[in-house]
Enzyme design. Structure first.
Site, PDB file in Angstrom:
ATOM      1  N   PHE A  59       0.806  -1.228   0.000  1.00 15.81           N
ATOM      2  CA  PHE A  59       0.000   0.000   0.000  1.00 15.81           C
ATOM      3  C   PHE A  59       0.840   1.279   0.000  1.00 15.81           C
ATOM      4  O   PHE A  59       0.284   2.379  -0.048  1.00 15.81           O
ATOM      5  CB  PHE A  59      -0.942   0.015   1.210  1.00 15.81           C
ATOM      6  CG  PHE A  59      -0.235  -0.053   2.549  1.00 15.81           C
ATOM      7  CD1 PHE A  59       0.324   1.085   3.121  1.00 15.81           C
ATOM      8  CD2 PHE A  59      -0.133  -1.258   3.222  1.00 15.81           C
ATOM      9  CE1 PHE A  59       0.977   1.020   4.346  1.00 15.81           C
ATOM     10  CE2 PHE A  59       0.511  -1.335   4.454  1.00 15.81           C
ATOM     11  CZ  PHE A  59       1.071  -0.186   5.014  1.00 15.81           C
ATOM     12  N   ARG A  87      -4.854   8.064  20.298  1.00 17.90           N
ATOM     13  CA  ARG A  87      -5.219   6.898  19.494  1.00 17.90           C
ATOM     14  C   ARG A  87      -6.651   6.456  19.795  1.00 17.90           C
ATOM     15  O   ARG A  87      -7.403   6.082  18.889  1.00 17.90           O
ATOM     16  CB  ARG A  87      -4.222   5.764  19.690  1.00 17.90           C
ATOM     17  CG  ARG A  87      -2.834   6.146  19.137  1.00 17.90           C
ATOM     18  CD  ARG A  87      -1.890   4.998  19.039  1.00 17.90           C
ATOM     19  NE  ARG A  87      -2.304   4.010  18.043  1.00 17.90           N
ATOM     20  CZ  ARG A  87      -2.211   4.160  16.719  1.00 17.90           C
ATOM     21  NH1 ARG A  87      -1.743   5.286  16.200  1.00 17.90           N
ATOM     22  NH2 ARG A  87      -2.585   3.193  15.908  1.00 17.90           N
ATOM     23  N   THR A  93      -8.236   2.080  12.639  1.00 19.50           N
ATOM     24  CA  THR A  93      -7.749   2.508  11.324  1.00 19.50           C
ATOM     25  C   THR A  93      -8.849   2.410  10.274  1.00 19.50           C
ATOM     26  O   THR A  93      -9.012   3.295   9.441  1.00 19.50           O
ATOM     27  CB  THR A  93      -6.533   1.654  10.909  1.00 19.50           C
ATOM     28  OG1 THR A  93      -5.521   1.792  11.915  1.00 19.50           O
ATOM     29  CG2 THR A  93      -5.972   2.098   9.577  1.00 19.50           C
ATOM     30  N   ARG A 104     -12.374   8.898  13.408  1.00 17.61           N
ATOM     31  CA  ARG A 104     -12.495   8.132  12.164  1.00 17.61           C
ATOM     32  C   ARG A 104     -13.932   7.691  11.899  1.00 17.61           C
ATOM     33  O   ARG A 104     -14.366   7.671  10.748  1.00 17.61           O
ATOM     34  CB  ARG A 104     -11.532   6.960  12.175  1.00 17.61           C
ATOM     35  CG  ARG A 104     -10.083   7.443  12.000  1.00 17.61           C
ATOM     36  CD  ARG A 104      -9.095   6.327  12.041  1.00 17.61           C
ATOM     37  NE  ARG A 104      -7.760   6.782  11.696  1.00 17.61           N
ATOM     38  CZ  ARG A 104      -6.656   6.241  12.185  1.00 17.61           C
ATOM     39  NH1 ARG A 104      -6.728   5.224  13.041  1.00 17.61           N
ATOM     40  NH2 ARG A 104      -5.479   6.697  11.817  1.00 17.61           N
ATOM     41  N   HIS A 117      -3.885  10.826  11.397  1.00 20.72           N
ATOM     42  CA  HIS A 117      -2.759   9.970  11.789  1.00 20.72           C
ATOM     43  C   HIS A 117      -2.386  10.332  13.209  1.00 20.72           C
ATOM     44  O   HIS A 117      -2.440  11.502  13.592  1.00 20.72           O
ATOM     45  CB  HIS A 117      -1.542  10.213  10.879  1.00 20.72           C
ATOM     46  CG  HIS A 117      -0.267   9.666  11.457  1.00 20.72           C
ATOM     47  ND1 HIS A 117       0.161   8.389  11.225  1.00 20.72           N
ATOM     48  CD2 HIS A 117       0.654  10.228  12.292  1.00 20.72           C
ATOM     49  CE1 HIS A 117       1.292   8.177  11.888  1.00 20.72           C
ATOM     50  NE2 HIS A 117       1.615   9.284  12.540  1.00 20.72           N
TER      51      HIS A 117
END
Length: 135
Positions: A59, A87, A93, A104, A117
């Site tokens: 990726f 986090r 993710t 997210r 990120h």
């Protein structure tokens, strides 16, 4: 918990959606102090260097292309247990797996365009902050 610093990047997809202020508000409400910040346009060299650990992964090229597709906002957040707490605020993710109320879940559209990120360890945070801010 120890006072820590962590690196946060608001990625091109979230910048394009004009949600920088909303994300910063979430940082501040979570108790983070924004101690450094800048909006920059990454080029292939800067993005490639930042993600060098992924160079052999399939990726990598898509990641560099995505991260250079528009401006990003790079910030240093400070707070108690900042790395882990940031986090947790970001969420998984893959936004489809991210808990409701995480950045997210609220702002990302795919595993690639996942809005933000965050450093994954205190050691990574130190390295990443130095990469962008020379400290």
């Amino acid at each position: 918990m120890a006072l820590e610093r962590t690196l946060s990047i608001i990625k091109p997809d979230a910048v394009a959606k004009n949600v920088i202020g909303e994300i910063y508000t979430r940082f501040e409400r979570a108790g983070f102090k924004i101690v450094e910040a800048k909006m920059i346009q990454l080029d292939d060299e800067l993005a490639g260097g930042f993600y060098a650990e992924h160079k052999e992964r399939p990726f990598y090229k898509d990641l560099v292309a995505f991260m250079t597709s528009g401006p990003v906002v790079v910030s240093v957040l400070e707070g108690e247990g900042a790395v882990l707490r940031h986090r947790e605020l970001m969420g998984a993710t893959n936004p489809k797996e991210a808990a409701a109320g995480t950045l997210r879940a609220d702002y990302a559209t795919s595993i690639d365009a996942n809005a933000v990120h965050g450093s994954d360890s205190v050691e990574s945070a130190t390295r990443e902050i130095a990469y962008f801010f020379g400290k």
